[in-house]
Design a protein around this motif. Sequence first.
Motif, PDB file in Angstrom:
ATOM      1  N   THR A 243     -41.887  92.460  35.043  1.00 33.15           N
ATOM      2  CA  THR A 243     -40.964  91.568  35.742  1.00 33.15           C
ATOM      3  C   THR A 243     -41.544  90.177  35.928  1.00 33.15           C
ATOM      4  O   THR A 243     -40.848  89.287  36.396  1.00 33.15           O
ATOM      5  N   ALA A 244     -42.821  89.970  35.559  1.00 34.13           N
ATOM      6  CA  ALA A 244     -43.454  88.683  35.820  1.00 34.13           C
ATOM      7  C   ALA A 244     -42.790  87.570  35.034  1.00 34.13           C
ATOM      8  O   ALA A 244     -42.553  86.484  35.547  1.00 34.13           O
ATOM      9  N   ASN A 245     -42.509  87.811  33.778  1.00 30.68           N
ATOM     10  CA  ASN A 245     -41.861  86.806  32.937  1.00 30.68           C
ATOM     11  C   ASN A 245     -40.424  87.180  32.645  1.00 30.68           C
ATOM     12  O   ASN A 245     -39.897  86.856  31.584  1.00 30.68           O
ATOM     13  N   ARG A 246     -39.820  87.895  33.565  1.00 30.27           N
ATOM     14  CA  ARG A 246     -38.407  88.259  33.453  1.00 30.27           C
ATOM     15  C   ARG A 246     -38.141  89.077  32.206  1.00 30.27           C
ATOM     16  O   ARG A 246     -37.166  88.853  31.499  1.00 30.27           O
ATOM     17  N   GLY A 247     -39.015  90.038  31.905  1.00 30.14           N
ATOM     18  CA  GLY A 247     -38.754  90.935  30.788  1.00 30.14           C
ATOM     19  C   GLY A 247     -37.494  91.744  31.026  1.00 30.14           C
ATOM     20  O   GLY A 247     -36.616  91.813  30.173  1.00 30.14           O
ATOM     21  N   VAL A 248     -37.384  92.331  32.211  1.00 29.68           N
ATOM     22  CA  VAL A 248     -36.178  93.079  32.555  1.00 29.68           C
ATOM     23  C   VAL A 248     -34.999  92.134  32.718  1.00 29.68           C
ATOM     24  O   VAL A 248     -33.871  92.441  32.317  1.00 29.68           O
ATOM     25  N   GLY A 249     -35.252  90.957  33.280  1.00 28.04           N
ATOM     26  CA  GLY A 249     -34.172  89.988  33.437  1.00 28.04           C
ATOM     27  C   GLY A 249     -33.621  89.527  32.107  1.00 28.04           C
ATOM     28  O   GLY A 249     -32.409  89.368  31.942  1.00 28.04           O
ATOM     29  N   ALA A 250     -34.508  89.303  31.137  1.00 27.26           N
ATOM     30  CA  ALA A 250     -34.032  88.898  29.811  1.00 27.26           C
ATOM     31  C   ALA A 250     -33.315  90.042  29.111  1.00 27.26           C
ATOM     32  O   ALA A 250     -32.399  89.817  28.318  1.00 27.26           O
ATOM     33  N   LEU A 251     -33.721  91.272  29.405  1.00 23.65           N
ATOM     34  CA  LEU A 251     -33.083  92.430  28.777  1.00 23.65           C
ATOM     35  C   LEU A 251     -31.683  92.673  29.331  1.00 23.65           C
ATOM     36  O   LEU A 251     -30.733  92.893  28.574  1.00 23.65           O
ATOM     37  N   LEU A 252     -31.543  92.633  30.647  1.00 23.34           N
ATOM     38  CA  LEU A 252     -30.262  92.953  31.284  1.00 23.34           C
ATOM     39  C   LEU A 252     -29.428  91.720  31.594  1.00 23.34           C
ATOM     40  O   LEU A 252     -28.204  91.800  31.651  1.00 23.34           O
ATOM     41  N   GLY A 253     -30.089  90.585  31.843  1.00 23.82           N
ATOM     42  CA  GLY A 253     -29.375  89.331  31.994  1.00 23.82           C
ATOM     43  C   GLY A 253     -28.544  89.227  33.258  1.00 23.82           C
ATOM     44  O   GLY A 253     -28.616  90.053  34.172  1.00 23.82           O
ATOM     45  N   ASP A 254     -27.737  88.188  33.277  1.00 24.20           N
ATOM     46  CA  ASP A 254     -26.824  87.910  34.389  1.00 24.20           C
ATOM     47  C   ASP A 254     -25.514  87.452  33.768  1.00 24.20           C
ATOM     48  O   ASP A 254     -25.110  86.301  33.868  1.00 24.20           O
ATOM     49  N   SER A 255     -24.839  88.390  33.098  1.00 25.89           N
ATOM     50  CA  SER A 255     -23.724  88.031  32.223  1.00 25.89           C
ATOM     51  C   SER A 255     -22.405  87.879  32.948  1.00 25.89           C
ATOM     52  O   SER A 255     -21.488  87.256  32.425  1.00 25.89           O
ATOM     53  N   ILE A 256     -22.264  88.466  34.131  1.00 24.50           N
ATOM     54  CA  ILE A 256     -20.990  88.415  34.850  1.00 24.50           C
ATOM     55  C   ILE A 256     -21.207  87.693  36.176  1.00 24.50           C
ATOM     56  O   ILE A 256     -22.046  88.095  36.976  1.00 24.50           O
ATOM     57  N   THR A 257     -20.489  86.635  36.391  1.00 20.53           N
ATOM     58  CA  THR A 257     -20.580  85.853  37.617  1.00 20.53           C
ATOM     59  C   THR A 257     -19.194  85.724  38.221  1.00 20.53           C
ATOM     60  O   THR A 257     -18.217  86.292  37.733  1.00 20.53           O
ATOM     61  N   ASN A 258     -19.123  84.942  39.290  1.00 21.07           N
ATOM     62  CA  ASN A 258     -17.822  84.714  39.923  1.00 21.07           C
ATOM     63  C   ASN A 258     -16.871  83.955  39.007  1.00 21.07           C
ATOM     64  O   ASN A 258     -15.656  83.996  39.184  1.00 21.07           O
ATOM     65  N   GLN A 259     -17.441  83.244  38.040  1.00 18.92           N
ATOM     66  CA  GLN A 259     -16.606  82.496  37.101  1.00 18.92           C
ATOM     67  C   GLN A 259     -16.216  83.327  35.884  1.00 18.92           C
ATOM     68  O   GLN A 259     -15.606  82.819  34.956  1.00 18.92           O
ATOM     69  N   GLY A 260     -16.585  84.606  35.862  1.00 16.62           N
ATOM     70  CA  GLY A 260     -16.232  85.468  34.738  1.00 16.62           C
ATOM     71  C   GLY A 260     -17.402  85.681  33.805  1.00 16.62           C
ATOM     72  O   GLY A 260     -18.570  85.565  34.196  1.00 16.62           O
ATOM     73  N   LEU A 261     -17.104  85.986  32.553  1.00 16.85           N
ATOM     74  CA  LEU A 261     -18.140  86.236  31.562  1.00 16.85           C
ATOM     75  C   LEU A 261     -18.887  84.951  31.239  1.00 16.85           C
ATOM     76  O   LEU A 261     -18.300  83.868  31.191  1.00 16.85           O
ATOM     77  N   ARG A 262     -20.192  85.119  30.993  1.00 16.04           N
ATOM     78  CA  ARG A 262     -21.010  83.957  30.684  1.00 16.04           C
ATOM     79  C   ARG A 262     -21.891  84.273  29.486  1.00 16.04           C
ATOM     80  O   ARG A 262     -22.492  85.347  29.409  1.00 16.04           O
ATOM     81  N   LEU A 263     -21.954  83.344  28.552  1.00 18.95           N
ATOM     82  CA  LEU A 263     -22.780  83.492  27.359  1.00 18.95           C
ATOM     83  C   LEU A 263     -24.083  82.719  27.540  1.00 18.95           C
ATOM     84  O   LEU A 263     -24.113  81.698  28.234  1.00 18.95           O
TER      85      LEU A 263
END
Length: 500
Positions: A243-263
């Motif tokens: 998790t130090a360099n966002r390995g899990v974050g890069a794998l799972l991402g943050d694709s859905i926000t309040n504004q909908g889908l994000r690329l």
Amino acid sequence: MNKGGVTSGNLSSTSGSSISGSSVSASDESYQRPTVPAWELLEAVPFVLEAVLTACSHGRLSSRDLTTSLRDLVDFLPASLAAIVSYFSAEITRGIWKTVPMNGTEWPSPGASLHSIEAEIKEILASAGVQIHSCYPRGGPPMLPLPMAALVSLTITFKLDRSLEYIHGIIGQALENCAGGSSWPSMPIIGALWTQKVRRWHDFIILSCMRSPFGRDKDAVAQLIRSCFSSFLQSSSNGADITANRGVGALLGDSITNQGLRLPMAPGFIYLRTCRTFHDTYFVSEVILKQVIEWAHKLANGWSFNGPPQLKSGRTPLSCAASMAHQVAMLGGGLLCIAGGPLVVQVLYEETLPTLLLSAREESLKDPGPVSSTLQGYAMANMLFFCGSLLWGADRISPVMKLSFLSRRPRVVGTHMDFIAGVLDGHILLGCDPGTWKAYVSRFVFLVVRFVPSWLRDIKLDTLKKIATGLQSWHEQDLALSLLERGGPQAVSVVVDTLL
């Protein structure tokens, strides 16, 4: 008529006529009600559906009349919806019905929404490193199998009413299951029709349609798996905590926000959404295992050849390479268990990994060098152990062990340990590098002895003795002794003989 109202005689006559009228209407109503029990009607539904589908396919019944009759049946007997979904699902899976054009004349047309949805799906998957081909060429109407066309035409007739939420809960999952069970690319057409009906469901429909390519295209599945490894490891290049360099974050991402889908959309998120649609889970197992081996090889090369030969400080530390190889194995084991479940893990122990160790090395991995060979065996052992421990746990006498897939653990692990013993005893010839084999056996036995010693109680004594003898020949006396010590009462005499 007097001041008080009608006379008593008129009242009695009026009451009598009213009563007689209500009795007549009640008798008429009871006469119109079906005398057949509801369950017998449900039993007859599949036969009715077969008859109307056959009539429609031969042109004796119009598509509009078919849809109307299905809707009337659901309105009259709501429980029949389950029978309709069940029958259509079976017929779609059989794949014997002809396809019909969704042209807006006979059947509803998805129109331009279809190509728009397909373009969005391709853009989302491309952002995750997956390239797919178009399934719907322009110039002609899209086609659907007749049962699928009838089912989707029925579903879009229901209004978005809170009183019909139970129906939407059934048909939504039913459409996804039917589309997944068909070899025909039908989910984008279904999504386009529903997008026209409910535009605010656009993002949800896109996410649902995004699963469609992975159910029929193995190359798309392989691309997605490779992208999962790349996104996770390239973001953890220094070998520190995952998790130090966002390995899990890069794998799972943050694709859905309040504004909908994000690329861009993270490949791990797409994998979690689509892994249940993978039809060939054995293919998935092989791809994941090969990715674990290839990344271990790359990590070893990064340690050996990173930077100028004269500058040793330019190398990646070997401890970091080993740590990242461990992370590769954990990622591979997690992806495999999520997609395949107990049966694929069992096949991994009994067939996939032994076959890989017995087969000749690929051209790209020949003469890998001692570091690469060691890391490959290390990663394979970690992945195998992680899959088994994640599925079976460490408890030997837990009540949950009575579950069928958990009760197979002694046989599955015993079969794999017999394979290891057979190779160490010289009865089985290997095709892999000897360094890979030595690292694999040493690491796997160490993990079992250290973390799940209860597994060894179910292993045959002769198998434990052969493995211990092989470890001693590699100067692993402590590990061999620990293996025998945890083999249960049956191995006590062998431990004493070893000490003497």
